[in-house]
Design an enzyme around this catalytic site. Structure first.
Site, PDB file in Angstrom:
ATOM      1  CB  SER A 286      28.990  39.539  39.210  1.00 49.14           C
ATOM      2  OG  SER A 286      30.287  38.994  39.378  1.00 49.14           O
TER       3      SER A 286
ATOM      4  CG  ASP B 168      29.259  32.871  34.487  1.00 53.03           C
ATOM      5  OD1 ASP B 168      30.493  33.040  34.586  1.00 53.03           O
ATOM      6  OD2 ASP B 168      28.434  33.543  35.119  1.00 53.03           O
TER       7      ASP B 168
ATOM      8  CG  HIS C 162      30.626  36.533  34.975  1.00 51.09           C
ATOM      9  ND1 HIS C 162      29.958  35.884  35.987  1.00 51.09           N
ATOM     10  CD2 HIS C 162      31.085  37.704  35.531  1.00 51.09           C
ATOM     11  CE1 HIS C 162      30.031  36.594  37.098  1.00 51.09           C
ATOM     12  NE2 HIS C 162      30.693  37.714  36.843  1.00 51.09           N
TER      13      HIS C 162
END
Length: 314
Positions: A131, A264, A292
């Site tokens: 991320s 995600d 995610h």
């Protein structure tokens, strides 16, 4: 299939590389410790032997080292990797600034990663970022290519421009962002843990959400974090850098692996395809049903073997 209670070790023949299960208890690991890197105190933990190639794990926004599961780290280390996980600023036991008012920028987080490699005596590392940490990893590969042996990007998005427009977050996630849950009493452990669990639920894929496991890990994060409010707020409040690193995917020279969940909700799979298509010779491994999040245990066989093969170079 690798047993759930085992980690992987490697045997290399002239033509192939295979991996064998070894007990988790045989993997050496250091206790979390504070070090001074880039002029600040950061908390770091290592797994495996420092004589093995180093894998530096960079967490996402608001995520301490606990975001990288100990079992995940141990399995990588058993594949003859020296695995490093750490608390970024304002998370875990690392240096803190007031909640809602971070006294640093994104570039400081980038310099922290380089400083940590310096402290550990690591010239080049296999860098894995998730991320926001994936954005940091891309910047590291462009700004300090001599420090990056390979790059692995997990649940992230291009840190620079792309040729095509990328899809937005899911409708459900955008609705949650538009109408966020009320903040808890940050001194109330149970309330904060409940808040964290519901936050994690928003980012999950279609696989059953393991609420008990997330609740347990959230409690561990709460207990070892100096200021949980700062940890969950400050990375989202970073000021813009005056001279940000410019990332063009075509400039990334490090061999790159992209690990991305097929479900995600923050960065739909096309973000991963853009990374794999824009970085020369990058390889995409899609993780079925994953959201995610760091690779959950049910896909470790896929993710860890891909990582071990990818980092099986100097």
């Amino acid at each position: 299939m690798i047993p759930d209670d085992a980690v992987t070790d490697r045997t290399t023949t002239d033509r192939t590389t295979t991996y064998h299960a070894v007990p988790d208890s045989e993997v050496p690991r250091g206790a979390p410790r504070l070090v001074e890197a880039n002029g600040v105190q950061l908390c770091v933990q290592t797994f495996g032997s420092p004589t093995d190639p180093t894998v530096l794990l960079i967490g996402g926004a608001g995520s301490s080292m606990d975001g990288w599961d100990k079992g995940f780290c141990a399995r990588l280390a058993a594949g003859r990797r020296h695995v490093v996980r750490y608390d970024q600023r304002d998370t875990g036991r690392s240096v803190n600034s007031p909640a809602g008012a971070p006294d640093y920028t994104f570039s400081a987080l980038l310099a922290d990663a380089v400083g940590l490699l310096d402290v550990l005596g690591v010239d080049r590392a296999h860098v894995v970022g998730i991320s926001m940490g994936g954005g940091l990893a891309q910047c590291l590969a462009v700004a300090h290519p001599e420090r990056v042996a390979t790059l692995t990007l997990v649940s992230t998005s291009p840190a620079g421009p792309t040729e095509s427009e990328l899809p937005p977050p899911s409708d459900g996630l955008r609705a949650a962002f538009a109408d966020p849950a009320p903040e808890p009493d940050w001194s109330d452990r149970a309330a904060v843990i409940a808040y964290m669990v519901e936050g994690e639920r928003l980012f999950a894929g279609s696989a059953p959400f393991d609420e008990d496991a997330v609740r347990e890990s959230s409690g561990r994060v709460f207990d070892r974090t100096t200021d949980i409010e700062a940890a969950l707020k400050n990375h989202w409040a970073l000021a813009d850098d005056e001279e940000p690193v410019t990332v063009r995917l075509s400039d990334v020279a490090a061999p790159t692996l992209v690990l991305h969940g097929t479900e995600d909700p923050l960065f739909p799979l096309d973000h991963a395809r853009a990374l794999a298509g824009g970085i020369p010779d990058a390889r995409l491994v899609a993780l079925d049903g994953v959201g995610h999040q760091p690779p959950p245990a049910r896909v470790w066989d896929t993710a860890i073997l891909a990582l071990l093969h990818h980092t099986d170079r100097k």
